[in-house]
Scaffold this active site. Structure first.
Site, mmCIF file in Angstrom:
data_model
loop_
_atom_site.group_PDB
_atom_site.id
_atom_site.type_symbol
_atom_site.label_atom_id
_atom_site.label_comp_id
_atom_site.label_asym_id
_atom_site.label_seq_id
_atom_site.Cartn_x
_atom_site.Cartn_y
_atom_site.Cartn_z
ATOM 1 C CB THR A 38 -19.527 4.824 8.241
ATOM 2 O OG1 THR A 38 -19.866 3.474 8.591
ATOM 3 C CG2 THR A 38 -20.647 5.408 7.392
ATOM 4 C CB ILE A 60 -24.192 -6.025 4.392
ATOM 5 C CG1 ILE A 60 -24.710 -4.589 4.569
ATOM 6 C CG2 ILE A 60 -23.092 -6.350 5.399
ATOM 7 C CD1 ILE A 60 -25.391 -4.353 5.915
ATOM 8 C CE1 TYR A 147 -29.883 3.732 12.118
ATOM 9 C CE2 TYR A 147 -31.002 4.639 14.040
ATOM 10 C CZ TYR A 147 -30.030 3.834 13.497
ATOM 11 O OH TYR A 147 -29.187 3.110 14.313
ATOM 12 C CE LYS A 151 -30.400 -0.550 13.666
ATOM 13 N NZ LYS A 151 -29.249 -1.260 13.041
#
Length: 321
Positions: A38, A60, A147, A151
């Site tokens: 991105t 990652i 999402y 988080k």
């Protein structure tokens, strides 16, 4: 003098943070780890000639890559993530792999290489369906999207790694960060660059819903300042905490559009589309904890941030595509 790793440093917030760190006299080197999914090297073009800048292209989700990136580093600002609520609804598996497995890789690599200070990008989406405004860090509801789940899991892992391994995590719950270098392209672009792009092209932007959804929009310089304060704080009470990073003000999408419309000097009116699945109706942060423990102050208001953002996109029209 510190060598700092910024994961996701080719992205929007990450590249703005890298720019600030390279100007900080306490920083010896800045290493960036990014897979360019991105982000873009264009965001870092000004930094490659700087001998204090180090580039590592990698993902990652690969632990060995994270381990190599953490070697010789004193602190990490973990910005790498796959953002966007709609994207997570469409593809929860990839969001989970990047945001949970990837973050666990970064935390573990930091532990194994002796890094203590770990600043990481958390999210206001963690508040979920909790109805009370303003949002206080200790009061969260049920997540409304994959999402948001990812988080929140990051925060849980941070707490466990602090207790078990002595990591010094500091989570920054971002509230709708905007500013220069934010990508206006693709199906999951954020609302402000989409509005700016439409206005500069003299086109009516689309507002999802009735325009009354509100957010605590926060200029990127404020988020950058919070990261730097978290990286360098010596306040022991500030560690192993999460903080709201916002302006503490509420702006509806219609108000946002009208502020940008004034900058553009146009009489355009927006089109209205369906509301997005998984979106919360309203968001507003209580930032008193960040002020008290980190010394955080949102130095740039929403209106001033929008002016700077609009001017940047107008001067960098090629970025809009």
């Amino acid at each position: 003098m510190m060598r700092i790793l910024v994961t996701g440093g080719a992205g929007f917030i990450g590249s703005n943070l890298v720019a600030a760190l390279l100007k900080d006299s306490r920083v010896d080197r800045v290493r960036v780890l990014d897979n360019l999914s991105t982000g873009t090297k264009d965001n870092l073009a000004d930094f490659f000639p700087d001998e204090r800048f180090e580039w590592v292209e990698g993902d990652i989700r690969d632990y060995e890559t994270c381990l190599r990136a953490c070697e010789g580093v004193r602190a990490v600002s973990h910005q790498a993530a796959l953002g966007s609520v709609p994207r997570s609804v469409a593809d929860p598996l990839t969001t989970n792999a990047v945001n949970i497995t990837g973050t666990l890789n970064v935390f573990t690599a930091a532990k194994e290489t002796g890094i203590k200070r770990m600043v990481y990008a958390a999210s206001s989406s963690t508040y979920g369906d909790h109805p009370v405004l303003p949002k206080k860090e200790e009061n969260i509801g049920k997540p409304l999207s994959p999402y948001a789940v990812t988080k929140y899991v990051n925060e849980l892992y941070a707490g466990v790694y602090a207790t078990l391994y002595g990591l010094e995590p500091i989570g920054l719950r971002y509230f709708n960060i905007f500013g220069p270098r934010q990508n206006p392209k693709g199906p999951y672009a954020a609302v402000i660059p989409l509005f700016v792009k439409a206005l500069l092209n003299n086109e009516a932007p689309v507002i999802n819903g009735d325009g009354q959804h509100s957010r605590d929009f926060t200029f990127v310089d404020n988020a950058v300042a919070a990261n730097i304060q978290a990286l360098f704080t010596d306040n022991k009470e500030a560690v192993n905490q999460v903080y709201n990073i916002a302006c503490g003000t509420q702006t509806s999408l219609l108000e946002l559009f009208n502020l940008l419309k004034a900058e553009a000097g146009t009489m355009l009116v927006p089109d209205f589309g369906p509301a997005r699945v998984g979106d919360v109706q309203h968001s507003l942060a209580d930032i008193s904890k960040a002020k008290a423990l980190l010394g955080y102050q949102p130095g740039v208001s929403v209106k001033e941030g929008l002016r700077q953002t609009f001017d940047w996109y107008r001067s960098n029209s090629g970025f809009l595509g």
